[in-house]
Design a protein around this motif. Structure first.
Motif, PDB file in Angstrom:
ATOM      1  N   ARG A  35       0.840  -1.198   0.000  1.00  0.00           N
ATOM      2  CA  ARG A  35       0.000   0.000   0.000  1.00  0.00           C
ATOM      3  C   ARG A  35       0.877   1.251   0.000  1.00  0.00           C
ATOM      4  O   ARG A  35       1.809   1.334   0.799  1.00  0.00           O
ATOM      5  CB  ARG A  35      -0.901  -0.036   1.240  1.00  0.00           C
ATOM      6  N   VAL A  36       0.573   2.217  -0.885  1.00  0.00           N
ATOM      7  CA  VAL A  36       1.357   3.459  -0.915  1.00  0.00           C
ATOM      8  C   VAL A  36       1.064   4.288   0.331  1.00  0.00           C
ATOM      9  O   VAL A  36      -0.048   4.262   0.862  1.00  0.00           O
ATOM     10  CB  VAL A  36       1.063   4.334  -2.164  1.00  0.00           C
ATOM     11  N   ALA A  37       2.086   5.000   0.779  1.00  0.00           N
ATOM     12  CA  ALA A  37       1.915   5.875   1.935  1.00  0.00           C
ATOM     13  C   ALA A  37       0.990   7.026   1.565  1.00  0.00           C
ATOM     14  O   ALA A  37       0.980   7.490   0.424  1.00  0.00           O
ATOM     15  CB  ALA A  37       3.267   6.412   2.376  1.00  0.00           C
ATOM     16  N   ARG A  38       0.207   7.468   2.519  1.00  0.00           N
ATOM     17  CA  ARG A  38      -0.721   8.570   2.282  1.00  0.00           C
ATOM     18  C   ARG A  38      -0.598   9.558   3.432  1.00  0.00           C
ATOM     19  O   ARG A  38      -0.516   9.151   4.591  1.00  0.00           O
ATOM     20  CB  ARG A  38      -2.150   8.018   2.196  1.00  0.00           C
ATOM     21  N   SER A  39      -0.545  10.834   3.088  1.00  0.00           N
ATOM     22  CA  SER A  39      -0.437  11.865   4.112  1.00  0.00           C
ATOM     23  C   SER A  39      -1.647  11.800   5.049  1.00  0.00           C
ATOM     24  O   SER A  39      -2.769  11.516   4.624  1.00  0.00           O
ATOM     25  CB  SER A  39      -0.377  13.232   3.426  1.00  0.00           C
ATOM     26  N   SER A  40      -1.400  12.050   6.335  1.00  0.00           N
ATOM     27  CA  SER A  40      -2.513  12.057   7.294  1.00  0.00           C
ATOM     28  C   SER A  40      -3.426  13.261   7.070  1.00  0.00           C
ATOM     29  O   SER A  40      -4.544  13.304   7.563  1.00  0.00           O
ATOM     30  CB  SER A  40      -1.966  12.080   8.725  1.00  0.00           C
ATOM     31  N   ASP A  41      -2.930  14.227   6.294  1.00  0.00           N
ATOM     32  CA  ASP A  41      -3.693  15.445   6.029  1.00  0.00           C
ATOM     33  C   ASP A  41      -4.578  15.284   4.787  1.00  0.00           C
ATOM     34  O   ASP A  41      -4.689  16.183   3.962  1.00  0.00           O
ATOM     35  CB  ASP A  41      -2.712  16.611   5.844  1.00  0.00           C
ATOM     36  N   THR A  42      -5.155  14.111   4.619  1.00  0.00           N
ATOM     37  CA  THR A  42      -6.043  13.876   3.473  1.00  0.00           C
ATOM     38  C   THR A  42      -7.321  13.212   3.954  1.00  0.00           C
ATOM     39  O   THR A  42      -7.334  12.526   4.976  1.00  0.00           O
ATOM     40  CB  THR A  42      -5.386  12.979   2.405  1.00  0.00           C
TER      41      THR A  42
END
Lengths: 151, 127
Positions: free
Chosen positions: A117-124
Motif C-alpha cells: 500500500r502506498v503511503a498517504r499523508s494524514s492530512d487527506t
C-alpha cells in the motif's frame, strides 16, 4: 487557494471504465460491486496540486496487477519493474482524467507505485471510493482531498 | 517512415509501438524529452513523434518547444498523447508547435484517425 470540490462516484466510474475498456480489453468488463477482501499486492497514486488539490490512488491484488501488465505490455512473463510501470500508468491515466473534471489549472504529479500500500499523508480525507471487480478479483480506486477539507 | 515514441511508461510505449508498427512505421523510443532530443541530435530524426506530457527530466511540452527552435526539424510531425486534458494545456501545446493532441485513454482507432488527418497513413489499416 484550492477548491474543495469532489468528483461524483459516477464520474470516477466512467473514468476508470474508459481506461479499462481502452487498454485492458472489453472481453473482461470491469464490474462495480461490493468491496472485496483485497489483499493489496500493488498500489499507486498521483497527486494534483493547484486550483484543486487531491490524491488519486489505485489498489489491486498482485495477480490482477500482473494481468494488467501482461495485457498492456503484450507479454506473457512479467517482472516487478514492468508491473510497477503498468500500475503507475493506470493511475496516471485515471488521475489525469479525474483532474480534468476538477477546477483548474492544476498540475499532475508523476505516479508513485508500491508493492503493498502506498503511503498517504494524514492530512487527506477520502471523498470518493470505487470498489469494482475485474476477472473475479477486487480493486479499489479512491480520491482523497488534501488539506483536511471536511464535508 | 520512423516514429519516435516518447513516454516514461514502458507499458504505454509498448501499446503505441504496436499501433504504429501495424501502420508500417519503424519505431524508436525514449523515456523522456531529453532522451528523445538525444536521438534527434544523433541524426535519428523521425517523421513522427508521439509525446507524453508528464515525464521526468524533460517534459513533453519542453521537448516540443526545443524541436520547434531548430529549423532543421520543422518537418517533424509532433503529436501529444497524454492525460493532460485541460483546455489551456492543449492550447499551449498546439501554440508551441504540436500538430495534434490525443488524450489518454485512447483507442487504436483514435491514433489512426489523427494520423490519417495528418496525412501520415492512408486507407484501410491492417487489423
Amino acid at each position: 487557494m484550492s477548491t474543495a470540490v469532489e468528483p461524483a462516484l459516477t464520474d470516477l466510474q466512467t473514468v476508470v471504465d474508459d481506461v479499462w475498456t481502452s487498454f485492458l480489453g472489453g472481453d473482461e468488463p470491469l464490474i462495480p460491486g461490493a468491496p472485496g477482501d483485497t489483499e493489496v499486492g500493488w498500489s499507486a497514486s498521483v497527486t494534483v496540486t493547484g486550483a484543486w488539490e487531491g490524491m488519486i490512488s489505485v489498489e489491486l491484488p498482485a495477480a490482477m496487477a500482473e494481468e494488467v501488465c501482461r495485457r498492456m505490455l503484450g507479454v506473457e512473463e512479467t517482472q516487478d519493474e514492468d508491473v510497477a510501470d503498468a500500475v503507475g500508468e493506470l493511475v496516471n491515466m485515471i488521475g489525469g482524467n479525474v483532474k480534468s473534471l476538477m477546477p483548474g489549472p492544476s498540475v499532475l504529479s508523476l505516479p508513485v507505485v508500491a508493492a503493498g500500500r502506498v503511503a498517504r499523508s494524514s492530512d487527506t480525507t477520502e471523498v470518493c471510493r470505487l470498489d469494482a471487480w475485474w476477472a473475479g478479483s477486487p480493486l479499489v480506486v479512491c480520491v482523497h482531498l488534501h488539506g483536511g477539507h471536511q464535508h | 517512415m520512423h516514429a519516435l515514441i516518447i513516454d516514461d511508461s514502458r507499458a504505454m510505449r509498448s501499446i503505441l509501438r504496436r499501433i504504429v508498427t501495424d501502420l508500417g512505421f519503424d519505431t524508436l523510443e525514449a523515456g523522456h524529452g531529453q532522451e528523445a532530443l538525444d536521438h534527434f541530435e544523433a541524426g535519428r530524426v523521425p517523421e513522427l513523434c508521439l509525446i507524453d506530457w508528464n515525464m521526468p527530466v524533460m517534459d513533453g511540452y519542453t521537448f516540443v518547444t526545443k524541436v520547434r527552435e531548430n529549423p532543421d526539424w520543422r518537418d517533424v510531425t509532433l503529436m501529444m498523447v497524454t492525460t493532460e486534458s485541460e483546455h489551456g494545456q492543449i492550447v499551449r501545446a498546439l501554440a508551441a508547435g504540436a500538430h495534434e493532441y490525443v488524450i489518454k485513454p485512447f483507442t487504436p482507432d483514435a491514433i489512426v484517425d489523427k494520423l490519417e488527418l495528418l496525412g501520415l497513413v492512408q486507407g484501410e489499416v491492417p487489423a
